[in-house]
Design an enzyme around this catalytic site. Structure first.
Site, PDB file in Angstrom:
ATOM      1  N   SER A 170       0.837  -1.200   0.000  1.00 30.54           N
ATOM      2  CA  SER A 170       0.000   0.000   0.000  1.00 30.54           C
ATOM      3  C   SER A 170       0.877   1.258   0.000  1.00 30.54           C
ATOM      4  CB  SER A 170      -0.944  -0.040   1.204  1.00 30.54           C
ATOM      5  OG  SER A 170      -1.974   0.907   1.083  1.00 30.54           O
ATOM      6  N   ASP A 195      -0.627  -4.923  -3.389  1.00 31.95           N
ATOM      7  CA  ASP A 195      -1.958  -4.329  -3.385  1.00 31.95           C
ATOM      8  C   ASP A 195      -1.984  -2.809  -3.408  1.00 31.95           C
ATOM      9  OD1 ASP A 195      -4.513  -5.532  -3.675  1.00 31.95           O
ATOM     10  OD2 ASP A 195      -5.137  -4.593  -1.810  1.00 31.95           O
ATOM     11  N   HIS A 322      -7.246  -6.321   1.834  1.00 32.75           N
ATOM     12  CA  HIS A 322      -6.193  -5.396   1.414  1.00 32.75           C
ATOM     13  C   HIS A 322      -4.828  -5.757   2.009  1.00 32.75           C
ATOM     14  CE1 HIS A 322      -4.087  -1.829   0.264  1.00 32.75           C
ATOM     15  NE2 HIS A 322      -4.053  -1.326   1.491  1.00 32.75           N
TER      16      HIS A 322
END
Length: 344
Positions: A170, A195, A322
Site C-alpha cells: 500500500s 496491493d 487489502h
C-alpha cells in the site's frame, strides 16, 4: 480471463486459511484476543539512527548471520501499520532455511510504530523516499562493517554483497516504487509491490476520510483493538492480528485508553502525491518486478497492457483483503521465495 494471466508454480490457496465477513469473529471467544510479542517471529529488534540526523528508525531483523552472497529483503508497511505487519511472512521465509541465503529487515516508517524523527507528521513522498534510500544504504554499510570489512575498501566485491529486494504494501508500495526510480539504493535487484495500483488508489482517495472517520478513535484495551480488527474484517488472520495490531496503538496516560500511533487523517495533503505516477515509475524500474494483488479489479489500464506484454510478474490472491501479507502469509512468503529463484 485475468485469473489466467499469472501462470506460476504456487499451489492454490487453502480456502480454510482465509476467513470472510464475521465468520472468523463468530468462531473466536474472548480469550482468543490476546497479544503476542515481536520476538516470536523475529531474531532481534534495534533502533538505527541515520548519520547526520536526529531520525531514529525501529527495525526488526531475521537471519542476521547472512552477510554476503545472498539476498536482503527490506519490507515497508502500509499507512497506519508497522513492521509487525510482516511478522508471519518473515517467520515463514525464515523457517524455509533457504541454505541461509536470505536476510530480512523491516522498519517502522516515520510517524508509525516506534520510529522517532524530528518531524513525524511529514509523510510527504519525497521525505519517505529519502528515509527509505538512506536507511537501506546505511543498513548495508552496517552489515559490511560488522563483517569486518571497509565499505571503501577496493577488496570489497559488490558481486558478493547481498542482493537487495524491496517489498512494499500500500503506502509502502508507493515508497518502494518511487525510491527504486531514483536509483539511489545500492545493489537493488528486485521490486515487489503488494496491493497498490495508481488508478484504483487515486479513485479510492475520495472515500479515505470517511473510512478513517469510522474507525474507533481509541480502545479500552489491547484486546479490544485486536477484536475490532477481526470483527471489522480489517485483518482476516487472528495470528497476525495478535502481533501486528498492538504495535499500531499506544496507551495515553491522560485518559487511560489506547490510541492510534499514526495520525493518518492528518496526512491527507500527501495522499495524491503518494500514488500519482506510480504505474509509469513501476514499469520504468530496471529491477525485476512482481505485483501481488487481491483481485484484477485493482489493475488499471496501463498495468493491464504492460502485464500482457510480460513487463512484470503478476500474482493474484483473490481470497485476501487489502492486507494480503497478513491475511495469507503462506502464499505471500511462497511468492517471495519463488521470486528469489528468478533472480538466480
Amino acid at each position: 480471463m485475468f485469473r489466467g494471466i499469472y501462470k506460476g508454480s504456487l499451489p492454490p490457496i487453502d480456502p480454510s486459511s482465509i476467513h470472510h465477513g464475521d465468520s472468523l469473529a463468530d468462531q473466536l471467544q474472548d480469550k482468543d484476543y490476546y497479544s503476542v510479542g515481536w520476538n516470536e517471529y523475529f531474531d532481534q529488534s534495534r533502533d538505527i539512527k541515520l548519520p547526520g540526523s536526529e531520525n531514529t528508525f525501529r527495525i526488526y531483523e531475521s537471519n542476521v548471520d547472512v552477510v554476503d552472497d545472498g539476498y536482503l529483503f527490506v519490507f515497508l508497511h502500509g499507512g497506519g501499520y508497522t513492521s509487525l505487519s510482516w511478522s508471519l511472512v518473515v517467520d515463514k521465509i525464515k523457517k524455509k532455511n533457504l541454505e541461509k541465503k536470505v536476510r530480512m529487515m523491516c522498519y517502522d516508517c516515520r510517524g508509525h510504530g516506534e520510529t522517532k524523527t524530528l518531524d513525524d507528521s511529514n509523510l510527504s513522498i519525497e521525505t519517505m523516499v529519502d528515509d527509505c534510500a538512506n536507511l537501506i544504504n546505511h543498513y548495508q554499510d552496517i552489515i559490511y562493517k560488522n563483517k569486518g570489512g571497509n565499505t571503501d575498501d577496493d577488496d570489497d566485491n559488490p558481486k558478493e554483497r547481498l542482493k537487495v529486494i524491496i517489498v512494499g504494501h500500500s503506502m509502502g508500495g508507493a515508497v518502494v516504487i518511487k525510491t527504486s526510480s531514483t536509483k539511489r539504493i545500492n545493489n537493488l535487484f528486485g521490486l515487489i509491490v503488494i496491493d497498490v495500483v495508481e488508478g484504483t488508489a487515486l479513485l479510492a482517495l475520495s472515500s479515505m476520510k470517511s473510512i478513517l472517520a469510522k474507525r474507533p478513535k481509541s480502545f479500552d484495551s489491547v484486546k479490544d483493538a485486536i477484536k475490532w480488527s477481526i470483527s471489522s474484517n480489517t485483518v482476516k488472520n487472528i495470528e497476525s492480528a495478535r502481533v501486528s495490531v498492538p504495535s499500531q496503538i499506544r496507551l495515553n496516560p491522560d485518559d487511560g485508553k489506547y490510541h492510534w500511533i499514526a495520525h493518518l487523517e492528518k496526512t491527507d495533503k500527501y495522499w495524491n502525491d503518494w500514488f500519482s505516477g506510480l504505474s509509469k515509475e513501476f514499469l520504468s524500474s530496471a529491477s525485476l518486478k512482481l505485483l501481488i494483488l487481491a483481485g484484477t479489479d485493482r489493475l488499471d489500464r496501463e498495468l493491464t497492457i504492460a502485464q500482457m506484454q510480460g513487463k512484470f510478474q503478476l500474482i493474484l490472491l483473490p481470497l485476501c483483503g487489502h492486507v494480503i501479507q497478513e491475511d495469507d502469509p503462506k502464499s505471500t512468503s511462497e511468492a517471495l521465495i519463488e521470486f528469489i529463484k528468478r533472480l538466480k
